[in-house]
Design an enzyme around this catalytic site. Structure first.
Site, PDB file in Angstrom:
ATOM      1  N   CYS A 183       6.577   1.558   1.513  1.00 51.93           N
ATOM      2  CA  CYS A 183       5.504   1.005   0.683  1.00 51.93           C
ATOM      3  C   CYS A 183       4.289   0.565   1.484  1.00 51.93           C
ATOM      4  O   CYS A 183       3.248   0.245   0.916  1.00 51.93           O
ATOM      5  CB  CYS A 183       6.052  -0.150  -0.137  1.00 51.93           C
ATOM      6  SG  CYS A 183       7.513   0.338  -1.080  1.00 51.93           S
ATOM      7  N   HIS A 223       1.857   1.407  -8.308  1.00 49.76           N
ATOM      8  CA  HIS A 223       2.189   1.440  -6.875  1.00 49.76           C
ATOM      9  C   HIS A 223       2.597   2.845  -6.446  1.00 49.76           C
ATOM     10  O   HIS A 223       3.780   3.126  -6.257  1.00 49.76           O
ATOM     11  CB  HIS A 223       3.319   0.429  -6.613  1.00 49.76           C
ATOM     12  CG  HIS A 223       3.767   0.331  -5.194  1.00 49.76           C
ATOM     13  ND1 HIS A 223       2.949   0.557  -4.112  1.00 49.76           N
ATOM     14  CD2 HIS A 223       4.985   0.002  -4.670  1.00 49.76           C
ATOM     15  CE1 HIS A 223       3.637   0.393  -3.002  1.00 49.76           C
ATOM     16  NE2 HIS A 223       4.862   0.062  -3.299  1.00 49.76           N
TER      17      HIS A 223
END
Lengths: 399, 399
Positions: free
Chosen positions: B90, B344
Site C-alpha cells: 500500500c 485506495h
C-alpha cells in the site's frame, strides 16, 4: 538531504545453490541471507539500515506480495531508513542494487542489504500458472498472446543477426559452450557440466536456430550483497567492489511490434555510455577486465559485445570466435557461467553478477574460472523485449 | 557520482477519476499520464529522463509484469537514465516517489515522472483471483490462510485501542465522516457523498467495530507527478512542492503473530522522526499545515495522530473529537478525502497524496476543501500488517 554524494562499496555477499530446488521462496531468502552475513562477519542484521529486494513475480510464483518486509522478518532486520522491492523483470536485481547505491550515495543511510530472489519451479499442479507468467514479462496483450515468450523472440533476433552480419550457428554455440564450461566449476550454478560446441548444436532444437543449450534455465535461487558508504566500509573490510558508474535506457516502443530493429539494441549503448562516462572509462575494451552480461540466450551475448561498445556492429560473432571473451581474452565475459550456465532466477541474477565481480576482484572464485587480477568490471542486464538495458561499472580501487 | 545532493520539487501532476472504472490497467496509465503532462505544459514526454512506477500486483490484477517499460511505451517516453517499478504494497506509490527524489538529489537526472497505478476491480470471472490476491499483502502462509485479510486485522487494532485508551465508536466514525465529506467535493474521488457519523455507525457491520464506511474501497485508479531538480524546476514553473524529508521503518516481525502491539505503531514514530529531522521540523503539530495520512480504516488515522508524534499516546480519539484535524484545525488531515473517501488503488495512493499536498500549496483544489494557505505538508503510508511506515515532508518554500 543531509549529505553530499559519497563512494559506495560492496563489502560482502552470499549465494544459494541455484537450480530446481526443494526449497520455498522463504527458504531461498533465508539461505541467501545467512550466506551473505556469513561472508561479512563484521556486519550483522542489526547493522542494516536499508533493505532493497529484487524479485519479479512472487505474486504468481509464490502467491505473495509486500515481499521486502517478509525478507526483513526472515533475516531479523529492523529497517530504520529505507525499504522496498524493485521490479524490472530480468533486471530487477540490478535495479535494487542501483537504488541501494543511490540511497547510500545521497547520504540517506550507510549500510544496506540487497537481496535478489525468485522461485520459478513450482509443484506440478501450479506449473501452468507459472508457465503463463513468463508471457507476462513481454507485453501480454500484444506479444504474449501471439506466442512471444522469450525463446521464439530471441530466435528471431538470432535469425536476423545471422542474416545481416553473417553470424554463424557455430559462433552462437561457442558462447554457450564457453559459459557452460565456466559454470561447470561454479559450485552455485544450476548447470555444472562442461558442454562442447557440437553438443550445443546437437541439443534439442527449441526455436531455430536456438537449441536447448542456447537458452538459460528456469531456476530457483537467491543472492545477497552488503553495501556500505566508504566511511563505514573502511571500518569493516579492506576489500570492496566500488560502484563507479550506472546507466539505464528504455525505448518507448516496448512491445515487440514497435521495435525498430531485431538485431541492434541501441539502449544498451546508451546505458553503457552513461556508465562509462560516470566511471571515467574512455576505452571499455581496453579498460574492462571482467564483465557479467545478460546471456539469456547465446545470441544475446554476441549482440552485447557490439552494443556495449566493445567492437563494431556485426563483429560480435568474430569476438567470441577469436577467443576475445575468454578468461584470458580482452574482456573475460561471464566467468560465473552466465545465465546459460548458472540459470536465471529473474530477480537474483543482477545481484549474483555483482557478487561475481566482487569475488573476482578478491580472488575467491574457483581457480578454474578466476580472471587474472581484474581491476575493473561491468554488469549488464536486459529485460522484456530487450527494449530496456541496465549497466553498472565496478572498480577494485576506490574512486 | 557526478553531483552533490540537490533540492527536488514536484512541479506538476495529474489524476484519473478513481472508482470502479470501465478501463483497463493500460487505460488508467494513459489517462493519468495525459493528465500529468496537461498539468505541466512546459514538460513533455521527451523531457523525462527517469520513470518511477508504483504498482503492487499487476501480475494478479492485470496479468502483466515489467510494467515500467509498458508505461514508457504508453506515454511515449524514451528513458535515458533510470527506470523501474517499486512494490511496497500500500506504500508503493510513495516508495516510487522516494526513489525519484533520491535519483534527482544525487545528480543522476533532472526530470522524472512518477506514476502510481492499480486496477483492482476485475470482470466477475476473475474476481476470486483478485480477492485472493489481497491476502497476499499479509504474510500469506501465516496470516492470509488464517483469514487475516485487512478488515478483520484492523478491526482487532480498533478493539484493542478502544480497550486500552477508551477510544469510542463515535470517534472512529468521526474520522470516516470527516474524510468522506472532504471527498464529496473531490472530483477524482471514488465516493462522493457526504456521510454523517450516524450513517457510518449504521452502515453494514463488516468486522466489529468496523462497518462498511470505516473501510477504504476496492479501487481502480492512477496518478502521476513530475519531479525536477531545482535548476530545471526554475525554468518551467514558479510553483513547486519541495521534498524536505523522508523516513521509513520496518519492524522485523512482519507477520501479525510476531507484532508486539496491536494498538501502537512505533515504526510510524521512527519514520516520522527521520523525516522531521531532515526537514528541520521541531514541533510537527505547530509546523505542519496539511497531512495526507493512511486512513485505510478509520482506526488507522487515530493511531497515526498519536504515532506520528502529534499528540500523546491514547489521545488520538480526542484529537478528532475536538476537531483538531479539520480543515481549520491544528493540522488539516486528509483534505483530499483520504483512502476512505478517495478509495485506495494501492500503487496510486501515495502519488495522489503528494499531488494533493502540491495542489493545496498552489490553491487548485475545490474551494470546499481548500486548507487556508498551507506552507508545510506531510504524506504517510503504512503497508501490510502496519509493521512498515513511510513518511515524507513537503514544503511550499524552497529549502
Amino acid at each position: 538531504m543531509t549529505d553530499v554524494t559519497r563512494n559506495v562499496g560492496i563489502v560482502g555477499g552470499g549465494h544459494t545453490k541455484w537450480g530446481t530446488r526443494e526449497a520455498s521462496y522463504k527458504d531461498l531468502i533465508q539461505e541467501a541471507g545467512k550466506a551473505t552475513f556469513d561472508d561479512t562477519p563484521n556486519v550483522g542484521p542489526e547493522d542494516v539500515e536499508g533493505l532493497f529486494v529484487g524479485s519479479v513475480q512472487p505474486e504468481r510464483f509464490a502467491f505473495q506480495t509486500h515481499v521486502a518486509p517478509m525478507v526483513a522478518e526472515l533475516l531479523g532486520i529492523d529497517v530504520d531508513s529505507m525499504i522496498a522491492r524493485t521490479e524490472l523483470a530480468c533486471a530487477s536485481g540490478q535495479a535494487a542494487l542501483r537504488y541501494a547505491w543511490l540511497a547510500i550515495a545521497a547520504g540517506q543511510l550507510d549500510t544496506a542489504l540487497v537481496l535478489g530472489v525468485e522461485k520459478m519451479n513450482l509443484p506440478r499442479e501450479y506449473a501452468p500458472e507459472a508457465q503463463a507468467s513468463m508471457a507476462n514479462v513481454m507485453d501480454r496483450e500484444f506479444d504474449g498472446v501471439n506466442g512471444f515468450n522469450a525463446p521464439p523472440y530471441f530466435a528471431m533476433i538470432a535469425q536476423r543477426h545471422m542474416h545481416e552480419y553473417d553470424t554463424t550457428r557455430e559462433q552462437l554455440a561457442q558462447v554457450a559452450a564457453k559459459n557452460k564450461t565456466h559454470a561447470a566449476s561454479n559450485a552455485f550454478a544450476q548447470f555444472q557440466s562442461e558442454v562442447s560446441v557440437d553438443e550445443v548444436i546437437d541439443s534439442f532444437e527449441l526455436s531455430p536456430p536456438l537449441c536447448l543449450y542456447d537458452c538459460s534455465g528456469v531456476t530457483d535461487g537467491a543472492a545477497g550483497l552488503i553495501l556500505m558508504s566508504e566511511e563505514k566500509a573502511r571500518e569493516v573490510s579492506d576489500e570492496a567492489a566500488w560502484i563507479t558508474g550506472s546507466g539505464q535506457a528504455c525505448f518507448s516502443g516496448n512491445s515487440i511490434n514497435n521495435l525498430p530493429s531485431m538485431s541492434a539494441w541501441p539502449q544498451a549503448t546508451t546505458a553503457a555510455e552513461q556508465a562509462y562516462d560516470q566511471a571515467g572509462i574512455d576505452d571499455p575494451l581496453e579498460e574492462l577486465d571482467v564483465a557479467e552480461v545478460h546471456d539469456c540466450f547465446s545470441i544475446s551475448e554476441i549482440v552485447e559485445y557490439e552494443d556495449l561498445g566493445w567492437v563494431e556492429k556485426g563483429e560480435g560473432g568474430k569476438f567470441i570466435e577469436d577467443g576475445r571473451s575468454e578468461l584470458d581474452g580482452d574482456i573475460a565475459v561471464n566467468p560465473r557461467g552466465g545465465l546459460l550456465g548458472c540459470g536465471h532466477p529473474l530477480g537474483a541474477t543482477g545481484v549474483s553478477q555483482a557478487l561475481e565481480v566482487f569475488n573476482q576482484f578478491r580472488g575467491t572464485v574457483e581457480s578454474d574460472r578466476q580472471v587474472p587480477a581484474p581491476e575493473t568490471g561491468l554488469i549488464h542486464n536486459l529485460s522484456g523485449s530487450a527494449s530496456v538495458h541496465s549497466v553498472m561499472t565496478l572498480s577494485r580501487e576506490r574512486p
